[in-house]
Scaffold this motif. Structure first.
Motif, PDB file in Angstrom:
ATOM      1  N   GLU A 105       0.825  -1.203   0.000  1.00  0.00           N
ATOM      2  CA  GLU A 105       0.000   0.000   0.000  1.00  0.00           C
ATOM      3  C   GLU A 105       0.865   1.261   0.000  1.00  0.00           C
ATOM      4  O   GLU A 105       0.520   2.259  -0.652  1.00  0.00           O
ATOM      5  CB  GLU A 105      -0.929   0.003   1.218  1.00  0.00           C
ATOM      6  N   THR A 106       1.987   1.214   0.737  1.00  0.00           N
ATOM      7  CA  THR A 106       2.881   2.367   0.783  1.00  0.00           C
ATOM      8  C   THR A 106       3.521   2.617  -0.578  1.00  0.00           C
ATOM      9  O   THR A 106       3.598   3.763  -1.045  1.00  0.00           O
ATOM     10  CB  THR A 106       3.967   2.130   1.849  1.00  0.00           C
ATOM     11  N   LEU A 107       3.956   1.550  -1.235  1.00  0.00           N
ATOM     12  CA  LEU A 107       4.526   1.688  -2.571  1.00  0.00           C
ATOM     13  C   LEU A 107       3.488   2.196  -3.567  1.00  0.00           C
ATOM     14  O   LEU A 107       3.792   3.056  -4.413  1.00  0.00           O
ATOM     15  CB  LEU A 107       5.102   0.349  -3.036  1.00  0.00           C
ATOM     16  N   HIS A 108       2.267   1.693  -3.479  1.00  0.00           N
ATOM     17  CA  HIS A 108       1.223   2.135  -4.396  1.00  0.00           C
ATOM     18  C   HIS A 108       0.887   3.607  -4.180  1.00  0.00           C
ATOM     19  O   HIS A 108       0.627   4.349  -5.142  1.00  0.00           O
ATOM     20  CB  HIS A 108      -0.035   1.292  -4.211  1.00  0.00           C
ATOM     21  N   ALA A 109       0.869   4.056  -2.932  1.00  0.00           N
ATOM     22  CA  ALA A 109       0.585   5.461  -2.653  1.00  0.00           C
ATOM     23  C   ALA A 109       1.655   6.367  -3.254  1.00  0.00           C
ATOM     24  O   ALA A 109       1.353   7.462  -3.750  1.00  0.00           O
ATOM     25  CB  ALA A 109       0.481   5.694  -1.146  1.00  0.00           C
ATOM     26  N   GLY A 110       2.906   5.902  -3.215  1.00  0.00           N
ATOM     27  CA  GLY A 110       3.986   6.693  -3.784  1.00  0.00           C
ATOM     28  C   GLY A 110       3.996   6.685  -5.291  1.00  0.00           C
ATOM     29  O   GLY A 110       4.408   7.670  -5.930  1.00  0.00           O
ATOM     30  N   ALA A 111       3.533   5.602  -5.897  1.00  0.00           N
ATOM     31  CA  ALA A 111       3.578   5.466  -7.356  1.00  0.00           C
ATOM     32  C   ALA A 111       2.239   5.867  -7.978  1.00  0.00           C
ATOM     33  O   ALA A 111       2.095   6.943  -8.553  1.00  0.00           O
ATOM     34  CB  ALA A 111       3.950   4.036  -7.735  1.00  0.00           C
ATOM     35  N   VAL A 112       1.232   5.004  -7.851  1.00  0.00           N
ATOM     36  CA  VAL A 112      -0.074   5.264  -8.451  1.00  0.00           C
ATOM     37  C   VAL A 112      -0.719   6.510  -7.844  1.00  0.00           C
ATOM     38  O   VAL A 112      -1.276   7.357  -8.559  1.00  0.00           O
ATOM     39  CB  VAL A 112      -1.001   4.045  -8.277  1.00  0.00           C
ATOM     40  N   GLY A 113      -0.631   6.631  -6.513  1.00  0.00           N
ATOM     41  CA  GLY A 113      -1.250   7.770  -5.852  1.00  0.00           C
ATOM     42  C   GLY A 113      -0.666   9.093  -6.302  1.00  0.00           C
ATOM     43  O   GLY A 113      -1.395  10.069  -6.525  1.00  0.00           O
ATOM     44  N   THR A 114       0.652   9.139  -6.443  1.00  0.00           N
ATOM     45  CA  THR A 114       1.294  10.381  -6.891  1.00  0.00           C
ATOM     46  C   THR A 114       0.842  10.738  -8.299  1.00  0.00           C
ATOM     47  O   THR A 114       0.565  11.906  -8.604  1.00  0.00           O
ATOM     48  CB  THR A 114       2.818  10.240  -6.826  1.00  0.00           C
ATOM     49  N   GLU A 115       0.734   9.730  -9.164  1.00  0.00           N
ATOM     50  CA  GLU A 115       0.297  10.013 -10.535  1.00  0.00           C
ATOM     51  C   GLU A 115      -1.136  10.535 -10.567  1.00  0.00           C
ATOM     52  O   GLU A 115      -1.442  11.468 -11.327  1.00  0.00           O
ATOM     53  CB  GLU A 115       0.435   8.771 -11.401  1.00  0.00           C
ATOM     54  N   ARG A 116      -2.007   9.962  -9.764  1.00  0.00           N
ATOM     55  CA  ARG A 116      -3.397  10.448  -9.747  1.00  0.00           C
ATOM     56  C   ARG A 116      -3.452  11.890  -9.244  1.00  0.00           C
ATOM     57  O   ARG A 116      -4.206  12.725  -9.779  1.00  0.00           O
ATOM     58  CB  ARG A 116      -4.267   9.547  -8.891  1.00  0.00           C
ATOM     59  N   ALA A 117      -2.676  12.204  -8.216  1.00  0.00           N
ATOM     60  CA  ALA A 117      -2.674  13.571  -7.694  1.00  0.00           C
ATOM     61  C   ALA A 117      -2.081  14.547  -8.715  1.00  0.00           C
ATOM     62  O   ALA A 117      -2.570  15.670  -8.881  1.00  0.00           O
ATOM     63  CB  ALA A 117      -1.891  13.618  -6.387  1.00  0.00           C
ATOM     64  N   LEU A 118      -1.027  14.117  -9.404  1.00  0.00           N
ATOM     65  CA  LEU A 118      -0.428  14.961 -10.442  1.00  0.00           C
ATOM     66  C   LEU A 118      -1.392  15.194 -11.604  1.00  0.00           C
ATOM     67  O   LEU A 118      -1.470  16.301 -12.159  1.00  0.00           O
ATOM     68  CB  LEU A 118       0.866  14.329 -10.949  1.00  0.00           C
ATOM     69  N   GLU A 119      -2.140  14.163 -11.977  1.00  0.00           N
ATOM     70  CA  GLU A 119      -3.104  14.315 -13.067  1.00  0.00           C
ATOM     71  C   GLU A 119      -4.205  15.303 -12.676  1.00  0.00           C
ATOM     72  O   GLU A 119      -4.683  16.081 -13.509  1.00  0.00           O
ATOM     73  CB  GLU A 119      -3.703  12.966 -13.449  1.00  0.00           C
ATOM     74  N   ALA A 169       8.288   8.924  -6.206  1.00  0.00           N
ATOM     75  CA  ALA A 169       7.322  10.022  -6.267  1.00  0.00           C
ATOM     76  C   ALA A 169       8.010  11.329  -6.653  1.00  0.00           C
ATOM     77  O   ALA A 169       7.463  12.134  -7.421  1.00  0.00           O
ATOM     78  CB  ALA A 169       6.608  10.164  -4.926  1.00  0.00           C
ATOM     79  N   GLU A 170       9.205  11.558  -6.129  1.00  0.00           N
ATOM     80  CA  GLU A 170       9.962  12.755  -6.502  1.00  0.00           C
ATOM     81  C   GLU A 170      10.318  12.723  -7.992  1.00  0.00           C
ATOM     82  O   GLU A 170      10.186  13.734  -8.701  1.00  0.00           O
ATOM     83  CB  GLU A 170      11.234  12.878  -5.665  1.00  0.00           C
ATOM     84  N   ALA A 171      10.773  11.553  -8.470  1.00  0.00           N
ATOM     85  CA  ALA A 171      11.135  11.430  -9.885  1.00  0.00           C
ATOM     86  C   ALA A 171       9.924  11.675 -10.777  1.00  0.00           C
ATOM     87  O   ALA A 171      10.018  12.351 -11.816  1.00  0.00           O
ATOM     88  CB  ALA A 171      11.733  10.052 -10.150  1.00  0.00           C
ATOM     89  N   LEU A 172       8.772  11.126 -10.393  1.00  0.00           N
ATOM     90  CA  LEU A 172       7.558  11.296 -11.183  1.00  0.00           C
ATOM     91  C   LEU A 172       7.113  12.759 -11.179  1.00  0.00           C
ATOM     92  O   LEU A 172       6.697  13.304 -12.218  1.00  0.00           O
ATOM     93  CB  LEU A 172       6.450  10.408 -10.618  1.00  0.00           C
ATOM     94  N   THR A 173       7.209  13.401 -10.030  1.00  0.00           N
ATOM     95  CA  THR A 173       6.842  14.812  -9.936  1.00  0.00           C
ATOM     96  C   THR A 173       7.726  15.668 -10.835  1.00  0.00           C
ATOM     97  O   THR A 173       7.236  16.552 -11.554  1.00  0.00           O
ATOM     98  CB  THR A 173       6.938  15.281  -8.471  1.00  0.00           C
ATOM     99  N   ALA A 174       9.032  15.408 -10.803  1.00  0.00           N
ATOM    100  CA  ALA A 174       9.956  16.160 -11.658  1.00  0.00           C
ATOM    101  C   ALA A 174       9.675  15.895 -13.135  1.00  0.00           C
ATOM    102  O   ALA A 174       9.760  16.806 -13.976  1.00  0.00           O
ATOM    103  CB  ALA A 174      11.388  15.793 -11.316  1.00  0.00           C
ATOM    104  N   ALA A 175       9.309  14.652 -13.484  1.00  0.00           N
ATOM    105  CA  ALA A 175       9.011  14.314 -14.875  1.00  0.00           C
ATOM    106  C   ALA A 175       7.740  15.018 -15.352  1.00  0.00           C
ATOM    107  O   ALA A 175       7.672  15.479 -16.505  1.00  0.00           O
ATOM    108  CB  ALA A 175       8.870  12.797 -15.032  1.00  0.00           C
ATOM    109  N   TYR A 176       6.724  15.104 -14.504  1.00  0.00           N
ATOM    110  CA  TYR A 176       5.506  15.819 -14.879  1.00  0.00           C
ATOM    111  C   TYR A 176       5.792  17.300 -15.095  1.00  0.00           C
ATOM    112  O   TYR A 176       5.198  17.950 -15.967  1.00  0.00           O
ATOM    113  CB  TYR A 176       4.423  15.642 -13.811  1.00  0.00           C
ATOM    114  N   ARG A 177       6.691  17.834 -14.306  1.00  0.00           N
ATOM    115  CA  ARG A 177       7.056  19.250 -14.481  1.00  0.00           C
ATOM    116  C   ARG A 177       7.737  19.462 -15.829  1.00  0.00           C
ATOM    117  O   ARG A 177       7.397  20.383 -16.580  1.00  0.00           O
ATOM    118  CB  ARG A 177       7.962  19.693 -13.329  1.00  0.00           C
TER     119      ARG A 177
END
Length: 343
Positions: A105-119, A169-177
């Motif tokens: 659940e922690t890994l999913h929150a960092g991966a899938v959850g971060t993407e949903r929040a970024l979207e 999550a940091e890498a995904l956030t930077a990539a979305y930016r």
């Protein structure tokens, strides 16, 4: 842009915010601060580690709405129609006890959850803030830790589910930016403490406070000479707000550079409670950081932020909250709460 500005650099109003993980310890204080500043808040939480008790006092606010939802699942219209100007992602297990109990659940929150929040932020052209952690530095080989330090993390150890979830999550956030032009910010939060921590949280300060109030020995892992830099939740929230109201992309360390050994913190708790310090040694924890101290130069210079609550005052507020509200933390009859280490 001044800290009190009502808009971000996308031009969108910041008078509304979605806070994922808003019923948690830090999240509930963040919701409270946003409301006090005139921002309408949608608090989203699946209540796995958060609690409705943390936000019960906010329900009288007409601008406050709660949606019980798991961020790893598709977002319902009750969230997407909020049209936020700010999106905060704090949804994750944060204590070792919790993320060891909830590794996937922690890994999913960092991966899938971060993407949903970024979207969500992308769709509404909102300013996005990721609540990352000092754990991205692992067991650091340099101290204090600055944002340019890339860390010393064991990617398969017992703490990795949290450390690597936040690093991803940091890498995904930077990539979305970079890829989508989302207006993002990354906050690396160091050890935070204060009212509304769960008594069974498993982290150092709630453990120490509850043990001292109950007249028990304080459990100290390893030598007790490992260091921590603890920041009161009011200061942490002020740092998060300063960051989201700026144009800074981060990462930015949000923490208190007052470095203390674990034994020194245990002694400070005992002084506030007004009891003698007795220690119950415990085996060292695998991959437990031996040094933890933020370099907050970036926060000071770019955000104009630095912590203002000293340890004595912060512990006094925290002990008083546990003594007054936690059912299993009522003081031992032979223990007198003195507030001796601060007002």
């Amino acid at each position: 842009m001044s800290k009190g500005a009502g808009s971000n650099r996308t031009g969108r109003s910041s008078r509304s915010a979605v806070v994922f993980g808003g019923a948690g310890f830090v999240g509930s204080h963040l919701c409270e601060a946003l409301l006090a500043d005139g921002t309408a808040v949608v608090c989203v939480d699946n209540l796995v580690t958060g609690s409705l008790d943390n936000i019960e006092h906010l329900h009288r606010e007409a601008r406050f709405r709660v949606v019980e939802h798991d961020i790893t699942e598709p977002l319902p219209r009750s969230i997407t129609r909020a049209d936020p100007g700010q999106v905060f992602h704090l949804a994750s297990a944060a204590s070792p006890d919790d993320y060891h109990r909830l590794p996937l659940e922690t890994l999913h929150a960092g991966a899938v959850g971060t993407e949903r929040a970024l979207e969500l932020a992308r769709e509404h052209r909102a300013r996005f803030l990721l609540a990352s952690t000092s754990e991205v530095y692992g067991d650091p080989l340099v101290s204090p830790q600055s944002e340019s330090y890339h860390g010393n993390v064991n990617p398969t150890g017992p703490r990795s589910v949290y450390d690597e979830a936040k690093r991803y999550a940091e890498a995904l956030t930077a990539a979305y930016r970079r890829t989508h032009g989302v207006d993002t910010a990354i906050a690396r939060i160091f050890n935070t403490y204060g009212p509304r921590m769960r008594r069974d949280d498993g982290r150092m300060i709630p453990n120490f406070v509850c043990q001292a109030l109950e007249g028990r020995s304080l459990t100290v892992t390893g030598s007790g000479l490992q260091t921590r830099s603890v920041c009161h939740v009011d200061d942490t929230v002020a740092g998060l707000l300063a960051l989201i109201r700026s144009a800074h992309p981060g990462p930015v360390n949000i923490g208190n550079p007052d470095e203390r050994t674990v034994l020194e913190i245990a002694r400070a708790v005992a002084e506030v409670v007004g009891c003698d310090l007795t220690v119950a040694p415990c085996p060292p924890v695998e991959d437990d950081p031996q040094r933890r101290c933020p370099d907050i130069t970036v926060a000071r210079t770019a955000l104009g932020w630095s912590p203002t609550v000293d340890l004595a005052d912060g512990l006094t507020r925290t002990v008083r909250w546990f003594a007054d509200t936690a059912p299993s933390s009522r003081p031992n009859p032979n223990t007198v709460f003195t507030g001796a280490a601060g007002g």
